[in-house]
Motif scaffolding. Structure first.
Motif, PDB file in Angstrom:
ATOM      1  N   ARG A 160       0.782  -1.241  -0.082  1.00  0.00           N
ATOM      2  CA  ARG A 160      -0.168  -0.181   0.143  1.00  0.00           C
ATOM      3  C   ARG A 160       0.991   1.245   0.116  1.00  0.00           C
ATOM      4  O   ARG A 160       0.413   2.152  -0.828  1.00  0.00           O
ATOM      5  N   GLU A 161       1.859   1.136   0.783  1.00  0.00           N
ATOM      6  CA  GLU A 161       2.787   2.402   0.684  1.00  0.00           C
ATOM      7  C   GLU A 161       3.646   2.518  -0.478  1.00  0.00           C
ATOM      8  O   GLU A 161       3.997   3.524  -1.000  1.00  0.00           O
ATOM      9  N   MET A 162       4.123   1.356  -0.942  1.00  0.00           N
ATOM     10  CA  MET A 162       4.554   1.487  -2.257  1.00  0.00           C
ATOM     11  C   MET A 162       3.596   1.925  -3.489  1.00  0.00           C
ATOM     12  O   MET A 162       4.308   2.706  -4.382  1.00  0.00           O
ATOM     13  N   ILE A 163       2.597   1.580  -3.435  1.00  0.00           N
ATOM     14  CA  ILE A 163       1.718   1.921  -4.568  1.00  0.00           C
ATOM     15  C   ILE A 163       1.458   3.554  -4.527  1.00  0.00           C
ATOM     16  O   ILE A 163       1.358   4.237  -5.577  1.00  0.00           O
ATOM     17  N   TRP A 164       1.393   4.025  -3.206  1.00  0.00           N
ATOM     18  CA  TRP A 164       1.203   5.275  -2.895  1.00  0.00           C
ATOM     19  C   TRP A 164       2.499   6.146  -3.482  1.00  0.00           C
ATOM     20  O   TRP A 164       2.442   7.264  -3.978  1.00  0.00           O
ATOM     21  N   SER A 165       3.671   5.534  -3.262  1.00  0.00           N
ATOM     22  CA  SER A 165       4.877   6.105  -3.723  1.00  0.00           C
ATOM     23  C   SER A 165       5.257   6.200  -5.197  1.00  0.00           C
ATOM     24  O   SER A 165       5.739   6.841  -5.871  1.00  0.00           O
ATOM     25  N   LEU A 166       4.596   5.172  -6.012  1.00  0.00           N
ATOM     26  CA  LEU A 166       4.849   4.933  -7.339  1.00  0.00           C
ATOM     27  C   LEU A 166       4.089   6.075  -8.070  1.00  0.00           C
ATOM     28  O   LEU A 166       4.833   6.645  -8.971  1.00  0.00           O
ATOM     29  N   MET A 167       2.985   6.791  -7.655  1.00  0.00           N
ATOM     30  CA  MET A 167       2.454   7.916  -8.138  1.00  0.00           C
ATOM     31  C   MET A 167       3.265   9.025  -7.909  1.00  0.00           C
ATOM     32  O   MET A 167       3.568   9.664  -9.073  1.00  0.00           O
ATOM     33  N   ASP A 168       3.771   9.267  -6.844  1.00  0.00           N
ATOM     34  CA  ASP A 168       5.119  10.275  -6.589  1.00  0.00           C
ATOM     35  C   ASP A 168       6.026  10.274  -7.576  1.00  0.00           C
ATOM     36  O   ASP A 168       6.431  11.227  -8.177  1.00  0.00           O
ATOM     37  N   MET A 169       6.627   8.741  -7.499  1.00  0.00           N
ATOM     38  CA  MET A 169       7.816   8.641  -8.363  1.00  0.00           C
ATOM     39  C   MET A 169       7.277   8.963 -10.055  1.00  0.00           C
ATOM     40  O   MET A 169       8.274   9.653 -10.576  1.00  0.00           O
TER      41      MET A 169
END
Length: 362
Positions: A280-289
């Protein structure tokens, strides 16, 4: 269970969240998987005996009542509430249990009654076209029977059925509580498969972003995965509390030896929950990335344009000076003025290129 090569995590929402203004205990189906008929799959077994029976009439399942055997009745089709009420009346189930069975938005939980246990869970699996399904499933566990209620056909219990039929493992030698464990274990094992698929999707998105291989659908796919993870988390996390209570439950139906296996389920659901939180944290950071990558691309373009503008500013200045229409300009009458001016401009151009290279701006 059939699987396609490409798995999708798109999920359909239920028609309504709750049947409103109903008397408590009213059996009203809340969901979107309606079937024309109720299908029953009955397996009656013990160490020496095995019999499997399928029927569309719930009355046919009631003949399998023998305390020397364990009976597993799997019911497909929750929208036929009259049939569910007939089974509930025969097994003397509380009206609130029947209400929760038909309400597919009921969160996972466990209710303890004198003669039986009631467990609600969410079953995650991929259907034939590769779309992830989150299906409501209810278990009623008695002394010598297990009732499982599903929204529609298709589940994750084929392995359990095979072990019972071919006398593999311990199910044929144990009581109904162990069958309950086997069914919950099959559900949780499928969680691992879904979580692993999420991990692969996230890794694929990361590779696309790092390799600058983004397409127009990447943002939409990331958003779909984000929504899917949220719904999966809602389905999985409450089961931690359910299994924690079940492990510590002091009920005559739960054998002490089965408690050891239930503790193993608790370990598994904790591991799955932690992985879901990580993803869940990774998918949120994917958009930022992704947005950072797009911003970096824009910055690169702006840097090139700025450097080009910086190079041509002094050249434009020189051209502007000698483009003025004054009559007395010393260099205008010199025969080599044109070539000298070109030479100066070319030298300025290369000096500025060298300077930008030294600064690593190019």
């Amino acid at each position: 269970m059939a699987k396609s090569k490409k798995k999708r995590l798109s999920l359909r929402r239920p028609k309504s969240s709750k049947a409103l203004n109903q008397i408590p205990g009213t059996v009203t189906y809340v969901g979107n998987k309606e079937s024309n008929e109720t299908l029953l799959d009955v397996i009656d077994f013990n160490a020496e005996h095995y019999e499997r029976f399928r029927s569309k009439n719930p009355q046919d399942a009631l003949k399998f009542e023998d305390e020397s055997k364990i009976t597993w009745i799997n019911i497909d089709g929750l929208n036929n509430t009259e049939e569910i009420e007939k089974l509930g009346k025969y097994f003397e189930l509380h009206p609130l249990i029947l209400e929760d069975i038909a309400n597919t938005n009921q969160r996972p939980k466990i209710d303890e009654y004198q003669d039986y246990l009631f467990v609600v869970a969410k079953m995650l699996y991929y259907n034939a076209d590769g779309t992830l399904q989150i299906e409501h499933i209810s278990l009623v566990i008695g002394e010598d029977y297990v009732l499982s209620f599903q929204e529609a056909g298709g589940d994750v219990f084929d392995g359990v059925r095979e072990r019972i039929e071919h006398k593999k493992g311990r199910i044929r030698n144990r009581k109904a509580d162990y069958l309950m464990f086997a069914l919950l274990d099959a559900i949780i094992d499928n969680y691992f498969m879904v979580v692993e698929d999420i991990s692969e999707k996230i890794e694929g998105f990361e590779d696309q972003i790092f390799l600058n291989d983004q397409d127009e659908d990447l943002v939409r796919e990331i958003q779909e995965l984000k929504r899917a993870i949220v719904r999966i988390r809602r389905s999985v996390f409450p089961l931690r509390e359910v299994l924690g209570r079940l492990e510590k439950l002091n009920h005559p139906i739960i054998d002490e030896n089965t408690g050891n296996y239930l503790r193993d389920l608790v370990d598994h659901i904790i591991q799955i929950s932690e992985n879901i939180d990580i993803y869940r944290e990774m998918i949120w950071s994917l958009m930022d990335m992704y947005m950072t990558t797009i911003s970096n691309k824009m910055n690169e373009v702006m840097k090139v344009l700025t450097i080009m503008a910086s190079i041509f500013i002094p050249l434009t200045f020189i051209a502007g000076i000698y483009g003025m229409n004054f009559q007395y300009m010393p260099e205008l009458q010199w025969e080599y003025s044109y070539f000298v001016l070109w030479g100066v401009m070319i030298i300025v151009f290369f000096v500025m290129l060298y300077y930008f290279k030294r600064k690593k701006w190019l």
